[in-house]
Design a protein around this motif. Sequence first.
Motif: not given
Length: 512
Positions: A300, A303, A376, A379, A409, A413, A416-417
Amino acid sequence: MKLNLFSKIFIITFVIFLSVLFIYMYELRESQKNSLLKNIEIKANSLGDTITFINSDNMIIDDEVKILESLLNYVTLNKDIQNLVLSKKDDYQLLVKPNGWSQLENKLKEKRLNNSIKKSIFTDEIVYRHKYPILFSGIQWGFLYFELSVDEYNEQLKEMNKQFSILILIMLISSFFISYILARIISKPIIKLNNISNLISKGDLSQRVDIERKDEIGTLANSFNNMVENLEKSQNKLKNYQLDLEKEVEERTKELKELNDTLELRVNSEITKRQEQEQLLIQQSKLASMGEMIGNIAHQWRQPLNALGLVVQNIKFAYDFDELDDQFMDTSIEKVNRLTKNMSKTIDDFRNFFKPNKEKIAFNLDKIINETLELVDSTFENHNIDIKKDIEKDIKVFGFPNEFLQTMLNIMNNAKDAYIENNIVNGKLHLKVNKSTDFAHVTIRDNAGGIPKDIRDKIFDPYFTTKEEGRGTGIGLYMSKIIIEQNMNGKLISESIENGTIFIISLPLYKD
């Protein structure tokens, strides 16, 4: 071949004597050798003093002819001088030998000359090389370089070696006899004591050691005799105890018969306890396996590694467009340091995840959430995802800040995905932090398309993932739920909204 005690003591003593002897003789020989070298050095300095004294007036007025005549006469009369070099500072160098003189074309470098026995610079002979500085009123006029014969030194060294050889032979013979006597004195009573011990070990307790000495060995013999006497008394007592023991065994046998009747019940009880212990061990094994599994999800790091890549890419773009300045570099380096520090903490957090003895601390939600956003930020910017913040400050909870950061996170995440997989353009993530009477609430709302109905009830199951192989393990939300609900006594729920998903984290407020 097995050596007896006498041989061992003799060899050890003899080796020690020889070692001390050879060390002493070596040091003494080196000392004598250095003394001989010192005598040659004194002789060389005396020659230099004499030459300087004789030629002092000529050297002051630089009368080279008289200096050369004086040096030729002196070298001819003195058989110890093989070669003599007169060097005037920053001028010429003259080589004077018993059979003539010449001016050196290649001047000797003063720094390379030293006082030692070496091969001659001008011939193949071994000579003593010595440099003598010529001083007048503290000012160096030049120097004399001597090469003296070492015949006398070699003769003295040869005689010294001969004397040392005789001395070594005498001391070697003395060491042999001294070692023999010492080995005899030490080993004789010990061997006698050993023989008596063997007889006693076979059961003959009437034996005694006959050693009359007033040293430690005599004391040992007396102690040994006292020990044997006590052992003999103990043996007699033991015989009496044996009779009593036989009676006691009979009584114990009767008790064992009575215990045998209830043995089955006791065995069943012990088996039950053993099974419970085995179940506990199985549970501990499961936790250990879970710890290994958590160690494997260190991937992980993806990221923060992506964030690191974006930082490097941004530095490249800034460099290409001449926008790279100190402030931009400081900001980028600070972000890189935060990312790498968080990566290091993540491994420790995962490995300590299921340990029961972790210490909880009070922390501010806004601080940890801001740290999460910093991790983050790059990203999300890279994928055109806008983060809207509505964070109430100074809301303090009690728990594990690093694990809470990991939960944030995981959720962000996943959002975001989802934006990437569903090709959402201009995504918006709304992050809100507020509190009620007893709880703090963290709400994460996205518009990434929502969760399909058929999998909504499975998102917190371990190893469940909708991502393609290699991009997800299905452990992130499962871990997040355990962190919030089991480790921090909170609540983590998920709700579907139109074109999006809401995650709500509720944690008890910290109260002094």
